[in-house]
Design a protein around this motif. Structure first.
Motif, PDB file in Angstrom:
ATOM      1  N   VAL A  52       4.166  -7.117  -4.082  1.00  0.00           N
ATOM      2  CA  VAL A  52       3.509  -5.830  -3.817  1.00  0.00           C
ATOM      3  C   VAL A  52       2.369  -6.003  -2.823  1.00  0.00           C
ATOM      4  O   VAL A  52       2.283  -5.314  -1.808  1.00  0.00           O
ATOM      5  CB  VAL A  52       2.988  -5.198  -5.127  1.00  0.00           C
ATOM      6  CG1 VAL A  52       2.163  -3.948  -4.825  1.00  0.00           C
ATOM      7  CG2 VAL A  52       4.150  -4.857  -6.051  1.00  0.00           C
ATOM      8  N   ARG A  53       1.478  -6.955  -3.112  1.00  0.00           N
ATOM      9  CA  ARG A  53       0.258  -7.094  -2.310  1.00  0.00           C
ATOM     10  C   ARG A  53       0.530  -7.602  -0.903  1.00  0.00           C
ATOM     11  O   ARG A  53      -0.038  -7.112   0.076  1.00  0.00           O
ATOM     12  CB  ARG A  53      -0.721  -8.043  -3.012  1.00  0.00           C
ATOM     13  CG  ARG A  53      -1.322  -7.474  -4.279  1.00  0.00           C
ATOM     14  CD  ARG A  53      -2.262  -8.477  -4.908  1.00  0.00           C
ATOM     15  NE  ARG A  53      -3.347  -8.851  -4.000  1.00  0.00           N
ATOM     16  CZ  ARG A  53      -4.182  -9.852  -4.213  1.00  0.00           C
ATOM     17  NH1 ARG A  53      -4.045 -10.611  -5.290  1.00  0.00           N
ATOM     18  NH2 ARG A  53      -5.147 -10.107  -3.365  1.00  0.00           N
ATOM     19  N   HIS A  54       1.376  -8.612  -0.803  1.00  0.00           N
ATOM     20  CA  HIS A  54       1.563  -9.261   0.493  1.00  0.00           C
ATOM     21  C   HIS A  54       2.875  -8.877   1.170  1.00  0.00           C
ATOM     22  O   HIS A  54       3.072  -9.192   2.348  1.00  0.00           O
ATOM     23  CB  HIS A  54       1.500 -10.777   0.330  1.00  0.00           C
ATOM     24  CG  HIS A  54       0.226 -11.247  -0.291  1.00  0.00           C
ATOM     25  ND1 HIS A  54      -1.005 -11.054   0.287  1.00  0.00           N
ATOM     26  CD2 HIS A  54      -0.018 -11.876  -1.474  1.00  0.00           C
ATOM     27  CE1 HIS A  54      -1.948 -11.561  -0.492  1.00  0.00           C
ATOM     28  NE2 HIS A  54      -1.371 -12.054  -1.576  1.00  0.00           N
ATOM     29  N   GLY A  55       3.769  -8.234   0.413  1.00  0.00           N
ATOM     30  CA  GLY A  55       5.039  -7.843   1.011  1.00  0.00           C
ATOM     31  C   GLY A  55       5.102  -6.389   1.411  1.00  0.00           C
ATOM     32  O   GLY A  55       5.523  -6.051   2.522  1.00  0.00           O
ATOM     33  N   LEU A  56       4.669  -5.493   0.512  1.00  0.00           N
ATOM     34  CA  LEU A  56       4.883  -4.060   0.723  1.00  0.00           C
ATOM     35  C   LEU A  56       3.617  -3.283   1.065  1.00  0.00           C
ATOM     36  O   LEU A  56       3.700  -2.232   1.717  1.00  0.00           O
ATOM     37  CB  LEU A  56       5.516  -3.445  -0.536  1.00  0.00           C
ATOM     38  CG  LEU A  56       6.859  -4.035  -0.987  1.00  0.00           C
ATOM     39  CD1 LEU A  56       7.358  -3.288  -2.214  1.00  0.00           C
ATOM     40  CD2 LEU A  56       7.885  -3.977   0.135  1.00  0.00           C
ATOM     41  N   GLU A  57       2.451  -3.751   0.616  1.00  0.00           N
ATOM     42  CA  GLU A  57       1.236  -2.954   0.798  1.00  0.00           C
ATOM     43  C   GLU A  57       0.938  -2.676   2.271  1.00  0.00           C
ATOM     44  O   GLU A  57       0.476  -1.592   2.631  1.00  0.00           O
ATOM     45  CB  GLU A  57       0.047  -3.668   0.151  1.00  0.00           C
ATOM     46  CG  GLU A  57      -1.173  -2.776  -0.023  1.00  0.00           C
ATOM     47  CD  GLU A  57      -2.227  -3.422  -0.909  1.00  0.00           C
ATOM     48  OE1 GLU A  57      -2.740  -4.497  -0.526  1.00  0.00           O
ATOM     49  OE2 GLU A  57      -2.503  -2.875  -2.000  1.00  0.00           O
ATOM     50  N   SER A  58       1.208  -3.670   3.117  1.00  0.00           N
ATOM     51  CA  SER A  58       0.904  -3.491   4.540  1.00  0.00           C
ATOM     52  C   SER A  58       2.104  -3.004   5.348  1.00  0.00           C
ATOM     53  O   SER A  58       2.022  -2.874   6.574  1.00  0.00           O
ATOM     54  CB  SER A  58       0.402  -4.813   5.135  1.00  0.00           C
ATOM     55  OG  SER A  58       1.369  -5.833   4.958  1.00  0.00           O
ATOM     56  N   LYS A  59       3.222  -2.707   4.676  1.00  0.00           N
ATOM     57  CA  LYS A  59       4.399  -2.222   5.393  1.00  0.00           C
ATOM     58  C   LYS A  59       4.381  -0.697   5.434  1.00  0.00           C
ATOM     59  O   LYS A  59       4.266  -0.029   4.403  1.00  0.00           O
ATOM     60  CB  LYS A  59       5.680  -2.713   4.704  1.00  0.00           C
ATOM     61  CG  LYS A  59       6.945  -2.238   5.400  1.00  0.00           C
ATOM     62  CD  LYS A  59       8.191  -2.658   4.643  1.00  0.00           C
ATOM     63  CE  LYS A  59       9.444  -2.122   5.326  1.00  0.00           C
ATOM     64  NZ  LYS A  59      10.671  -2.463   4.571  1.00  0.00           N
ATOM     65  N   GLU A  60       4.530  -0.157   6.606  1.00  0.00           N
ATOM     66  CA  GLU A  60       4.542   1.289   6.758  1.00  0.00           C
ATOM     67  C   GLU A  60       5.759   1.863   6.026  1.00  0.00           C
ATOM     68  O   GLU A  60       6.885   1.414   6.207  1.00  0.00           O
ATOM     69  CB  GLU A  60       4.601   1.653   8.239  1.00  0.00           C
ATOM     70  CG  GLU A  60       4.480   3.142   8.504  1.00  0.00           C
ATOM     71  CD  GLU A  60       4.466   3.469   9.988  1.00  0.00           C
ATOM     72  OE1 GLU A  60       4.527   4.662  10.316  1.00  0.00           O
ATOM     73  OE2 GLU A  60       4.393   2.522  10.800  1.00  0.00           O
ATOM     74  N   GLY A  61       5.510   2.839   5.201  1.00  0.00           N
ATOM     75  CA  GLY A  61       6.600   3.456   4.450  1.00  0.00           C
ATOM     76  C   GLY A  61       6.923   2.765   3.153  1.00  0.00           C
ATOM     77  O   GLY A  61       7.792   3.207   2.397  1.00  0.00           O
ATOM     78  N   GLY A  62       6.218   1.652   2.846  1.00  0.00           N
ATOM     79  CA  GLY A  62       6.465   0.956   1.579  1.00  0.00           C
ATOM     80  C   GLY A  62       7.801   0.240   1.571  1.00  0.00           C
ATOM     81  O   GLY A  62       8.307  -0.177   2.616  1.00  0.00           O
TER      82      GLY A  62
END
Length: 403
Positions: A294-304
């Motif tokens: 969650v923290r390092h994979g998806l949090e900074s990805k636009e659109g989740g």
């Protein structure tokens, strides 16, 4: 060959191998004890049996009260009239004639100071003459104490056997210190994982809860309970192990809190085989991998993105994987993380989980990670369903009970 020479030979043959294979070998011998007919076989069995009993009381160190219980087994092992064991401070535990105490103390101090075995003959104790052999118990960092055996007379076999037993005692004490160091390291790693529950996550969770208080009080109450469950589980103080079911329950609370913040940007797929739910795993071994996704994979990805958690039954093993379609990890950075290099606080959970799995199950059970920048991350772990090979497994509390 005399009985003392026979015992000495048996002790010398065992040596360091006794520390590693004693329990398994003893079980094998016990299982076939009816066939131990020769003097050599009986002596070997008796040596193993007494050494096993003594070892149980030596792992805490010879300066502990338990070590005094080992003296009687060591005395029987050597076949001497009396035996004394001294720790670093000079404190003496004796099995046999108490009148030997002053002589034992003097000899123990001498061999510890000189790091060499000594034999003294025609010592007057309690109105009679006896002989004594003293051997230092030498650890890797210096003297741990000494053992002093008394017999009339002290023969060559007892001299050899006393030296061998002193070396074996040192090995047992150092194995106990190694076990204590491993336990302390494991506890430190669990503390590090608990510390990873950052103020940032707590702040975001409480913010999400606050946002529902006026608009959806029921949802706010549910999130408060999830937050309580998650923190209670993460900071519990009993047991180094848990079950897959308990770990997944904590993960569910964590993801509910994160979904309250991310909304539709965080999608989760679970594929769980019921057969693996009772499998015992190290405490906080799956949850940090989900948090990392969650923290390092998806949090900074636009659109989740999506996280897929799989727990599959694979015969004697449970295979657990956490996959995300997030930003991925640079393979060089990942190699540095798993090698223990500096990572600026990122992916610490992945490294700690990998280290703990290797400690508990062996190097072949370390994490397998597939990732690249922009390609998401897949983390796999495989654990024996039979449970950990070393530690005792505690009982587990169900539901929302107190830790």
């Amino acid at each position: 060959m005399s009985e003392s020479m026979l015992v000495a030979a048996a002790i010398g043959a065992l040596g360091g191998a006794l520390a590693l294979g004693l329990v398994l070998l003893l079980r094998r011998i016990v299982g076939t004890s009816k066939d131990l007919g020769t003097d050599a076989e009986q002596a070997t069995y008796q040596t193993l049996h007494l050494a096993s009993r003594a070892a149980q009381n030596l792992r805490g160190g010879i300066d502990e009260a338990d070590a005094a219980r080992a003296v009687k087994h060591l005395r029987a092992l050597l076949g001497c009239e009396s035996l004394a064991i001294a720790d670093r401070s000079g404190a003496i535990a004796i099995d046999g004639d108490e009148t030997i105490r002053p002589v034992a103390e003097r000899l123990a101090v001498a061999v510890v100071a000189g790091h060499r075995q000594q034999v003294q003959r025609r010592i007057s104790v309690g109105g009679r003459e006896t002989d004594a052999v003293a051997a230092p118990v030498l650890g890797s960092t210096g003297p741990l104490g000494a053992i002093v055996a008394f017999a009339a007379p002290v023969r060559a076999g007892l001299v050899r056997a006393t030296g061998e037993v002193a070396e074996w005692v040192a090995a047992q004490v150092e194995l106990g210190e190694l076990d204590a160091s491993r336990a302390a390291l494991a506890e430190a790693e669990v503390r590090a994982l608990r510390a990873q529950i950052s103020p940032h996550f707590i702040y975001n969770s409480l913010n999400a809860i606050a946002s529902f208080i006026n608009t959806d009080p029921g949802q706010a109450r549910e999130l408060v309970l999830e937050f309580a469950d998650f923190t209670r589980y993460s900071f519990r103080r009993h047991g180094d192990f848990t079950t897959v079911a308990e770990e997944l329950r904590s993960i569910d609370s964590y993801l509910r809190l994160e979904r309250a913040r991310f909304g539709d940007r965080l999608r989760v797929t679970l594929q769980i085989a019921p057969e693996v739910l009772p499998t015992v795993v190290p405490f906080l071994s799956i949850q940090p991998l989900v948090e990392n996704a969650v923290r390092h994979g998806l949090e900074s990805k636009e659109g989740g993105g999506r996280i897929t958690i799989t727990a599959a039954d694979s015969g004697a093993y449970a295979e657990i994987s956490i996959e995300d379609d997030g930003v991925g990890i640079d393979p060089d950075v990942l190699a540095t993380v798993l090698a223990g290099g500096p990572v600026d606080g990122e992916h610490v959970g992945v490294r700690n989980v990998d280290v703990r799995l290797r400690q508990v199950y062996g190097d072949e059970f370390g994490l397998v990670v597939e990732t690249n920048v922009g390609a998401g991350t897949l983390v796999r772990m495989r654990v024996p369903k039979s449970g950990p090979r070393r530690p005792t497994i505690p009982a587990f509390a169900e539901g929302r009970g107190e830790p």
